[in-house]
Each structure stands twice: as structure tokens, then as C-alpha cells.
Design an enzyme around this catalytic site. Structure first.
Site, mmCIF file in Angstrom:
data_model
loop_
_atom_site.group_PDB
_atom_site.id
_atom_site.type_symbol
_atom_site.label_atom_id
_atom_site.label_comp_id
_atom_site.label_asym_id
_atom_site.label_seq_id
_atom_site.Cartn_x
_atom_site.Cartn_y
_atom_site.Cartn_z
ATOM 1 N N ASN A 102 53.551 -1.482 24.471
ATOM 2 C CA ASN A 102 53.742 -1.486 25.924
ATOM 3 C C ASN A 102 52.647 -0.658 26.596
ATOM 4 O O ASN A 102 52.208 0.373 26.085
ATOM 5 C CB ASN A 102 55.151 -1.029 26.329
ATOM 6 C CG ASN A 102 55.558 0.324 25.793
ATOM 7 O OD1 ASN A 102 55.116 0.738 24.724
ATOM 8 N ND2 ASN A 102 56.412 1.014 26.520
ATOM 9 N N GLU A 157 52.023 0.841 30.286
ATOM 10 C CA GLU A 157 52.571 1.062 31.623
ATOM 11 C C GLU A 157 51.453 1.347 32.627
ATOM 12 O O GLU A 157 50.297 1.558 32.253
ATOM 13 C CB GLU A 157 53.589 2.216 31.562
ATOM 14 C CG GLU A 157 54.757 1.869 30.650
ATOM 15 C CD GLU A 157 55.809 2.962 30.552
ATOM 16 O OE1 GLU A 157 55.567 4.084 31.042
ATOM 17 O OE2 GLU A 157 56.874 2.674 29.971
ATOM 18 N N CYS A 171 55.107 -5.256 28.581
ATOM 19 C CA CYS A 171 55.912 -4.918 27.410
ATOM 20 C C CYS A 171 55.115 -5.171 26.124
ATOM 21 O O CYS A 171 54.136 -5.936 26.118
ATOM 22 C CB CYS A 171 57.174 -5.779 27.371
ATOM 23 S SG CYS A 171 58.405 -5.345 28.606
ATOM 24 N N GLU A 215 55.997 -6.910 23.594
ATOM 25 C CA GLU A 215 56.075 -8.320 23.196
ATOM 26 C C GLU A 215 55.030 -9.146 23.938
ATOM 27 O O GLU A 215 54.388 -10.022 23.360
ATOM 28 C CB GLU A 215 57.475 -8.884 23.484
ATOM 29 C CG GLU A 215 58.597 -8.244 22.694
ATOM 30 C CD GLU A 215 59.225 -7.046 23.393
ATOM 31 O OE1 GLU A 215 58.488 -6.297 24.086
ATOM 32 O OE2 GLU A 215 60.434 -6.856 23.245
ATOM 33 N N CYS A 219 63.578 -7.344 26.938
ATOM 34 C CA CYS A 219 63.978 -7.631 28.322
ATOM 35 C C CYS A 219 64.044 -9.148 28.530
ATOM 36 O O CYS A 219 63.544 -9.931 27.709
ATOM 37 C CB CYS A 219 63.008 -6.983 29.312
ATOM 38 S SG CYS A 219 61.426 -7.835 29.475
ATOM 39 N N CYS A 270 60.702 -11.002 28.460
ATOM 40 C CA CYS A 270 60.107 -11.153 27.122
ATOM 41 C C CYS A 270 60.832 -12.219 26.313
ATOM 42 O O CYS A 270 60.215 -12.926 25.512
ATOM 43 C CB CYS A 270 60.103 -9.825 26.384
ATOM 44 S SG CYS A 270 58.797 -8.737 26.986
HETATM 45 N N1 THU Z 1 59.753 -2.257 26.719
HETATM 46 C C1 THU Z 1 59.052 -3.044 25.843
HETATM 47 O O1 THU Z 1 57.824 -2.916 25.698
HETATM 48 N N2 THU Z 1 59.757 -3.952 25.118
HETATM 49 C C2 THU Z 1 61.093 -4.093 25.144
HETATM 50 O O2 THU Z 1 61.628 -4.919 24.413
HETATM 51 C C3 THU Z 1 61.903 -3.259 26.039
HETATM 52 C C4 THU Z 1 61.160 -2.377 26.961
HETATM 53 C C5 THU Z 1 58.995 -1.232 27.460
HETATM 54 C C6 THU Z 1 58.731 -1.528 28.907
HETATM 55 C C7 THU Z 1 58.519 -0.128 29.452
HETATM 56 O O3 THU Z 1 57.161 0.238 29.252
HETATM 57 C C8 THU Z 1 59.399 0.749 28.595
HETATM 58 O O4 THU Z 1 59.687 -0.012 27.429
HETATM 59 C C9 THU Z 1 60.685 1.186 29.254
HETATM 60 O O5 THU Z 1 61.364 0.104 29.785
#
Ligand code: THU
Length: 131
Positions: free
Chosen positions: A40, A42, A51, A53, A84, A87
């Protein structure tokens, strides 16, 4: 579940850019040609984050692959992280309903679910057929 996928997702998670949530996630996708990874990333403008994925899917497509065979998502959580909704839809674009997605956490507990279980009644390209 292959150890190779687990190691790839756990290792790439170390590179996650998650200064806002502090929640680092790694994803590894197996295709016919090998493993594609993502973490991920941000952003200070929160909705611009991606994310793990999504990153792994981008790496897979950039490598010339469009057929997912197996996925593992690794997050530092007691219980396996739930991908999420967005994804789930992104995975369904490149993975058939029976493809298995492994969800792993630091506790060692791993849940395995199919794409159809993660996203029942998924919207797909076939629903745009007009004839
Ligand atoms: N996140 C992912 O990268 N994958 C997931 O399956 C769930 C959430 C990340 C998004 C964000 O950067 C952090 O986790 C918190 O939501």
C-alpha cells in the site's frame, strides 16, 4: 498455499508507504510467469492512496500478465485482513470465481476464500453485453 507467496507478500509489506494509517500491507499474485508484488502507498491527499492489491495488479499487468492464479495478502494484524470492496472488484477483473485469495496476518492465522466468496454477484464485462 505456497511459502513463496507468503514470503513475497511479507517482504514487500516492509516497503509499504503508510505514514497515515500505520497499517502496512503486502500482496503477492501468482501468474503463469511468476509472482507479482505490491504494497500500500498512501498519500497526504488521503483518497489518492493505493492498496497493496492494486499495486500488485498494476505490476502484474505491466509484466504482461492478465490471468491471476492465486493471491496472498499479508497485513500486520491479529486476524487476516479483509480486502476492501474496491480491491475485490479489481481482483475479479483478472481472477475467475474459483481462484483462491489467502489472507494472512502476523498471528499465523490464514483464511482462504475464493473470489466468488469475497465478491458474490460480481459485476463483470459480460453484464455490458447488449445482444
Ligand atoms: N489496505 C490495503 O492495502 N489492502 C487491504 O486489503 C486493506 C487495506 C491499506 C489501505 C490503507 O493504506 C491502509 O491499508 C489502511 O486502510
Amino acid at each position: 498455499m505456497s511459502d513463496e507467496l507468503l514470503t513475497a507478500a511479507r517482504d514487500v509489506r516492509e516497503n509499504a508507504h503508510a505514514p497515515y494509517s500505520g497499517f502496512r500491507v503486502g500482496a503477492a499474485i501468482r501468474t503463469a510467469s511468476g509472482i507479482h508484488i505490491g504494497c500500500n502507498v498512501e498519500n497526504a491527499a488521503f483518497p489518492e492512496g493505493v492498496c497493496a492489491e492494486g499495486g500488485a495488479i498494476s505490476a502484474m499487468v505491466a509484466a504482461g500478465e492478465t490471468e491471476i492464479l492465486e493471491v496472498l495478502v499479508y497485513a500486520e494484524a491479529d486476524t487476516p485482513v479483509a480486502p476492501c470492496g474496491g480491491c475485490r472488484q479489481k481482483l475479479a477483473e483478472f481472477a475467475g470465481p474459483d481462484i483462491v485469495i489467502h489472507l494472512a496476518g502476523t498471528s499465523g492465522i490464514t483464511t482462504s476464500m475464493t473470489v466468488a466468496e469475497l465478491l458474490p454477484g460480481a459485476f463483470g464485462a459480460h453484464q455490458m453485453d447488449r445482444d
